[in-house]
Scaffold this active site. Structure first.
Site, PDB file in Angstrom:
ATOM      1  N   SER A  67      -7.832 -35.358 -24.903  1.00  0.00           N
ATOM      2  CA  SER A  67      -8.228 -35.781 -23.549  1.00  0.00           C
ATOM      3  C   SER A  67      -9.482 -35.040 -23.094  1.00  0.00           C
ATOM      4  O   SER A  67     -10.365 -35.630 -22.461  1.00  0.00           O
ATOM      5  CB  SER A  67      -7.109 -35.508 -22.543  1.00  0.00           C
ATOM      6  OG  SER A  67      -5.896 -36.001 -23.006  1.00  0.00           O
ATOM      7  N   HIS A  70     -12.259 -36.664 -24.583  1.00  0.00           N
ATOM      8  CA  HIS A  70     -12.513 -37.966 -23.944  1.00  0.00           C
ATOM      9  C   HIS A  70     -13.107 -37.848 -22.538  1.00  0.00           C
ATOM     10  O   HIS A  70     -13.604 -38.821 -21.991  1.00  0.00           O
ATOM     11  CB  HIS A  70     -11.230 -38.806 -23.907  1.00  0.00           C
ATOM     12  CG  HIS A  70     -10.907 -39.398 -25.243  1.00  0.00           C
ATOM     13  ND1 HIS A  70      -9.683 -39.943 -25.533  1.00  0.00           N
ATOM     14  CD2 HIS A  70     -11.651 -39.533 -26.361  1.00  0.00           C
ATOM     15  CE1 HIS A  70      -9.702 -40.380 -26.784  1.00  0.00           C
ATOM     16  NE2 HIS A  70     -10.874 -40.141 -27.307  1.00  0.00           N
TER      17      HIS A  70
HETATM   18 ZN   LIG Z   1      -3.360 -32.671 -23.973  1.00  0.00          ZN
END
Ligand SMILES: [Zn+2]
Ligand SMILES: [Zn+2]
Length: 390
Positions: A67, A70
């Site tokens: 994440s 990202h």
């Molecule tokens: Zn995570």
């Protein structure tokens, strides 16, 4: 006091309807439709005292999550890739362990000096889903490192009720440093545990488990499947380096879907062979590539087979539901890691030595190079990139 923050511009895509909730809270529900031109930057960390039931932590180890990568990567229009709940700017880092350096006056169970790991989901405990036993679906959810300040910093303040002591890991792994590293792996391992054993309610010992995608969640899924008594764990992963790591943490077979295709085969054929035609009892989506994995999974279902979706992707996946009817099969959606004994059990498994994911840590960076650590993780050549605070 410094921390690594993500900053981005609030520029909803043409056609995206900003909801009343988003306007009121400043939180984007679908982050990749709102946040544009993200940048990583070191910023000062606010230094208020902890509230009555809060603790101040000194982070000691913090993993870089997919994440986090990202947040930093963008699509051709400049929008960040992460599709979930986000409020920027904020300091990132949510897979971490640390030491209690200050405790509010009403904190009961933690003392200064205690080593802890921390849930990332800050559930309120008061909304209807929380009261009904769904903390991961909390309506007032805050997420450490997504909507509130995270742990790629030299300090952070969190509610004591989200902290889990990890003294047992120090004992098992011999040193505080190794214990803090293992502690930083509890969060992603708990995400896999929640999907496989809380949401999908597991598999019977002797069952066959398939894991699609061996990033950190996939590695954890492999180790947990093994610890829970799978007779065979089969993984699929495109990166050769990660395929080797997958074996190290307990996969019996690891295949490249690309090479299978070249050879005229496919993951479902491999699974049907590996199970002598019976199919896989539990299949874990940890690749975030549902449009490719789900069509394979539905052709490798055991009778009563289960699929759990843990990877994230803002896209639809084709499904042939007839297979689910004929196999009495089930798909489970999973997010988060809170509640149901998950953190406690993951820490116990690590402390017992039955789950040891430290081999997946393949790069280490000091906090002052946290931005380089995120960049390194974006190359996808690592198991887990870990930031270490001295
Ligand atoms: Zn995570
Ligand atoms: Zn709630």
């Amino acid at each position: 006091m410094k921390g690594l923050a993500v900053e981005a511009a609030w520029e909803p895509r043409a056609g995206y309807r900003v909801s009343e909730f988003e306007r009121r809270t400043g939180k984007a529900v679908t982050g990749n439709s709102v946040w544009r031109h993200p940048k990583l930057r070191f910023v000062d960390v606010a230094e208020g005292p902890p509230g009555p039931k809060e603790v101040r932590l000194r982070p000691r180890a913090c993993g870089v999550c997919g994440s986090d990568v990202h947040f930093y990567e963008t699509d051709p229009d400049g929008y960040m890739l992460y599709p979930g709940l986000t409020k920027f700017p904020t300091i990132i880092g949510h897979e971490f362990s640390g030491e209690v350096v200050e405790a509010g006056p009403e904190v009961q169970d933690l003392r200064v000096g205690d080593p802890v790991t921390v849930e990332e989901m800050i559930w309120c405990g008061e909304c209807v889903p929380c009261r009904n036993g769904w903390p991961n679906q909390c309506l007032n959810l805050e997420e450490i490192g997504f909507t509130i300040p995270g742990a790629m910093a030299d300090q952070l303040v969190v509610g004591a009720k989200y902290c889990w002591p990890i003294g047992a890991l120090m004992k098992t792994y011999g040193t505080a440093e190794a214990g803090f590293e293992a502690g930083a792996l509890c969060e992603p391992t708990s995400v896999a545990y929640n999907g496989m054993f809380v949401r999908a309610e597991g598999f019977k010992p002797g069952g066959i488990v398939a894991v699609y995608g061996t990033g950190p969640i996939g590695f954890a899924a492999i180790a947990l499947a093994r610890a829970a008594g799978a007779s065979k764990v089969v993984a699929f992963e495109v990166s050769p380096f990660r395929r080797e790591l997958a074996k190290k943490v307990g996969a019996d077979e690891v295949h490249s879907p690309v090479e299978l295709e070249k050879a005229g085969s496919s993951p479902h054929e491999v699974l049907m062979d590996a199970s002598h035609g019976a199919g896989a009892d539990l299949q874990v989506e940890a690749a975030g590539a549902m449009n490719r994995t789900v069509p394979e999974m539905e052709q490798a279902l055991a009778i009563g087979g289960k699929i759990v979706i843990i990877g994230r992707a803002a896209e639809r996946a084709p499904m042939y539901l007839e297979s689910f009817q004929t196999h009495a099969a089930q798909v489970y959606g999973a997010q988060g890691h809170s509640g149901y004994g998950t953190f406690q059990n993951v820490i116990r498994l690590m402390a017992s030595g039955r789950v040891d994911l430290r081999p997946i840590i393949t790069s280490r960076y000091p906090l002052a190079q946290a931005n380089a650590a995120v960049e390194k993780a974006s190359k996808r050549q690592d198991g887990k990139v870990m930031i270490k605070m001295a």
